[in-house]
Write a protein that holds these residues in place. Structure first.
Motif, PDB file in Angstrom:
ATOM      1  N   CYS A   1       0.840  -1.208   0.000  1.00 36.67           N
ATOM      2  CA  CYS A   1       0.000   0.000   0.000  1.00 36.67           C
ATOM      3  C   CYS A   1       0.870   1.252   0.000  1.00 36.67           C
ATOM      4  O   CYS A   1       0.574   2.227  -0.693  1.00 36.67           O
ATOM      5  CB  CYS A   1      -0.929   0.015   1.208  1.00 36.67           C
ATOM      6  N   LEU A   2       1.964   1.206   0.772  1.00 30.68           N
ATOM      7  CA  LEU A   2       2.868   2.359   0.805  1.00 30.68           C
ATOM      8  C   LEU A   2       3.577   2.545  -0.529  1.00 30.68           C
ATOM      9  O   LEU A   2       3.750   3.677  -0.996  1.00 30.68           O
ATOM     10  CB  LEU A   2       3.876   2.197   1.932  1.00 30.68           C
ATOM     11  N   VAL A   3       3.990   1.437  -1.151  1.00 24.60           N
ATOM     12  CA  VAL A   3       4.630   1.529  -2.470  1.00 24.60           C
ATOM     13  C   VAL A   3       3.645   2.074  -3.490  1.00 24.60           C
ATOM     14  O   VAL A   3       3.989   2.944  -4.300  1.00 24.60           O
ATOM     15  CB  VAL A   3       5.180   0.150  -2.900  1.00 24.60           C
ATOM     16  N   GLU A   4       2.421   1.589  -3.446  1.00 25.61           N
ATOM     17  CA  GLU A   4       1.411   2.065  -4.387  1.00 25.61           C
ATOM     18  C   GLU A   4       1.118   3.545  -4.185  1.00 25.61           C
ATOM     19  O   GLU A   4       0.976   4.300  -5.145  1.00 25.61           O
ATOM     20  CB  GLU A   4       0.129   1.250  -4.211  1.00 25.61           C
ATOM     21  N   ARG A   5       1.059   3.964  -2.925  1.00 26.86           N
ATOM     22  CA  ARG A   5       0.796   5.369  -2.639  1.00 26.86           C
ATOM     23  C   ARG A   5       1.952   6.251  -3.100  1.00 26.86           C
ATOM     24  O   ARG A   5       1.744   7.337  -3.629  1.00 26.86           O
ATOM     25  CB  ARG A   5       0.565   5.574  -1.154  1.00 26.86           C
ATOM     26  N   SER A   6       3.181   5.778  -2.921  1.00 29.85           N
ATOM     27  CA  SER A   6       4.324   6.591  -3.347  1.00 29.85           C
ATOM     28  C   SER A   6       4.423   6.652  -4.867  1.00 29.85           C
ATOM     29  O   SER A   6       4.908   7.645  -5.415  1.00 29.85           O
ATOM     30  CB  SER A   6       5.620   6.042  -2.762  1.00 29.85           C
TER      31      SER A   6
END
Length: 176
Positions: free
Chosen positions: A144-149
């Motif tokens: 989720c963090l990778v997708e958000r970044s």
């Protein structure tokens, strides 16, 4: 990066579906049981461990078990909302992963609390189950963090201005 994004979304939805089904079932089982899930001796060890730490009475243990059952049901609801939000993005828009991340933080907290008594009682099956749930939550949160970044546009570098120096002075002097 496009393939990673599609694979990341598939893993995130898979983990959300896992927690929706299994934690939803477990939460419903706990809340509909006459003893609030305390009849399952191995799976309720963390309730007894937390109860002994806080010195809870039997009524307090039942309330604590009901609380954890409600939390598991709430996590399942958060994951279900995220799955519905992902299905909505097929038509238009972007998915909001903050709801899922909040639910996964609860998964991590409960998994850490329940792995302690499982280790203490030397029950390898419960340790394995809680560790797998902890790792699934960690992988989904990281994705989720990778997708958000990846969704955020990169900010252009802003040049910093040099300190103002008189025209006759050199721009660098080590002995100021």
């Amino acid at each position: 990066m496009r393939k990673l994004s599609g694979a990341a979304v598939a893993v995130i939805v898979g983990v959300a579906l896992y927690f929706t089904l299994f934690w939803g079932y477990d939460g419903l089982r706990v809340l509909t049981s006459p003893s609030y899930g305390l009849d399952d001796v191995w799976r309720s060890q963390f309730i007894f461990a937390i109860g002994s730490i806080f010195g809870l009475s039997p009524i307090g243990l039942i309330k604590l078990a009901a609380f954890f059952g409600a939390v598991k049901l709430a996590v399942a609801a958060f994951c279900a909302v995220h799955i519905i939000d992902r299905m909505r993005t097929i038509i238009a828009g972007k998915a909001d992963t903050e709801i899922l991340e909040g639910g996964l933080i609860l998964v991590v907290a409960i998994s850490i609390m329940s792995v302690g008594p499982a280790v203490w009682s030397q029950n390898a099956d419960l340790v394995r189950e809680q560790t797998i749930q902890l790792l699934l939550a960690a992988v989904a949160t990281a994705l989720c963090l990778v997708e958000r970044s990846n969704d955020r546009p990169a900010k252009p570098a802003v040049p910093t201005e040099l300190a103002a120096t008189p025209r006759s002075a050199p721009w660098f002097s080590p002995f100021r």
